[in-house]
Scaffold this motif. Sequence first.
Motif, PDB file in Angstrom:
ATOM      1  N   ALA A   1      17.921   5.308   9.785  1.00 28.83           N
ATOM      2  CA  ALA A   1      19.222   5.078   9.156  1.00 28.83           C
ATOM      3  C   ALA A   1      20.140   6.277   9.370  1.00 28.83           C
ATOM      4  N   TYR A   2      19.602   7.485   9.204  1.00 26.14           N
ATOM      5  CA  TYR A   2      20.395   8.702   9.395  1.00 26.14           C
ATOM      6  C   TYR A   2      20.877   8.805  10.835  1.00 26.14           C
ATOM      7  N   ARG A   3      19.939   8.583  11.775  1.00 28.36           N
ATOM      8  CA  ARG A   3      20.287   8.670  13.195  1.00 28.36           C
ATOM      9  C   ARG A   3      21.329   7.626  13.573  1.00 28.36           C
ATOM     10  N   ASP A   4      21.119   6.398  13.095  1.00 29.12           N
ATOM     11  CA  ASP A   4      21.984   5.307  13.532  1.00 29.12           C
ATOM     12  C   ASP A   4      23.364   5.336  12.896  1.00 29.12           C
TER      13      ASP A   4
ATOM     14  N   CYS B   1       0.842  -1.192   0.000  1.00 28.14           N
ATOM     15  CA  CYS B   1       0.000   0.000   0.000  1.00 28.14           C
ATOM     16  C   CYS B   1       0.887   1.254   0.000  1.00 28.14           C
ATOM     17  N   PHE B   2       0.667   2.129  -0.968  1.00 35.61           N
ATOM     18  CA  PHE B   2       1.530   3.293  -1.154  1.00 35.61           C
ATOM     19  C   PHE B   2       1.580   4.199   0.067  1.00 35.61           C
ATOM     20  N   THR B   3       0.410   4.522   0.641  1.00 35.44           N
ATOM     21  CA  THR B   3       0.396   5.474   1.751  1.00 35.44           C
ATOM     22  C   THR B   3       1.119   4.922   2.976  1.00 35.44           C
ATOM     23  N   VAL B   4       0.957   3.634   3.239  1.00 34.62           N
ATOM     24  CA  VAL B   4       1.648   3.014   4.376  1.00 34.62           C
ATOM     25  C   VAL B   4       3.139   2.897   4.069  1.00 34.62           C
ATOM     26  N   ALA B   5       3.446   2.535   2.819  1.00 32.50           N
ATOM     27  CA  ALA B   5       4.848   2.375   2.415  1.00 32.50           C
ATOM     28  C   ALA B   5       5.616   3.681   2.558  1.00 32.50           C
ATOM     29  N   ILE B   6       4.971   4.788   2.200  1.00 30.00           N
ATOM     30  CA  ILE B   6       5.643   6.092   2.278  1.00 30.00           C
ATOM     31  C   ILE B   6       6.011   6.415   3.722  1.00 30.00           C
ATOM     32  N   GLN B   7       5.111   6.091   4.655  1.00 25.27           N
ATOM     33  CA  GLN B   7       5.388   6.351   6.077  1.00 25.27           C
ATOM     34  C   GLN B   7       6.531   5.472   6.581  1.00 25.27           C
ATOM     35  N   ARG B   8       6.497   4.194   6.224  1.00 23.13           N
ATOM     36  CA  ARG B   8       7.517   3.254   6.698  1.00 23.13           C
ATOM     37  C   ARG B   8       8.894   3.592   6.129  1.00 23.13           C
ATOM     38  N   VAL B   9       8.943   3.934   4.850  1.00 22.49           N
ATOM     39  CA  VAL B   9      10.229   4.251   4.214  1.00 22.49           C
ATOM     40  C   VAL B   9      10.795   5.533   4.805  1.00 22.49           C
ATOM     41  N   THR B  10       9.937   6.524   5.035  1.00 21.27           N
ATOM     42  CA  THR B  10      10.394   7.783   5.638  1.00 21.27           C
ATOM     43  C   THR B  10      10.977   7.534   7.022  1.00 21.27           C
ATOM     44  N   LYS B  11      10.262   6.731   7.816  1.00 25.96           N
ATOM     45  CA  LYS B  11      10.735   6.427   9.170  1.00 25.96           C
ATOM     46  C   LYS B  11      12.033   5.623   9.117  1.00 25.96           C
TER      47      LYS B  11
END
Length: 121
Positions: free
Chosen positions: A49-52, A34-44
């Motif tokens: 990844a940036y933080r870690d 699902c695109f809308t859920v995927a966008i949230q998961r990928v953003t998170k």
Amino acid sequence: MAAPCMQVVRGMANQRHKKMIKLAKGYRGRANRCFTVAIQRVTKARQYAYRDRKVKKRDFRTLWIQRINASSRMYGLPYSVMMSNLTRKDVALNRKILADLAVTEPLSFKSVVEVAKLKHA
């Protein structure tokens, strides 16, 4: 006379949607479909990844300090004293190299500790 069947359309027309779903491959549940859920998961995931990447650097520095401290104390010199003496004597060995020496080549590390123990001439 039967009514014509509806055509079943599979896949996505939008390139942006395809790209996001491809990035979400391997995620659980609707996140990989699902695109809308995927966008949230990928953003998170990208935030994590940036933080870690920063946290990884901190963790390794902490590990190196623990290894140097444990090894230098075996030769009777605490970490803080050893590092201050090495910087005073312009020894250009960073913590990563010192920790590696302490683990893989104890005799070489011992000679570095001896240099740190020497009094000022």
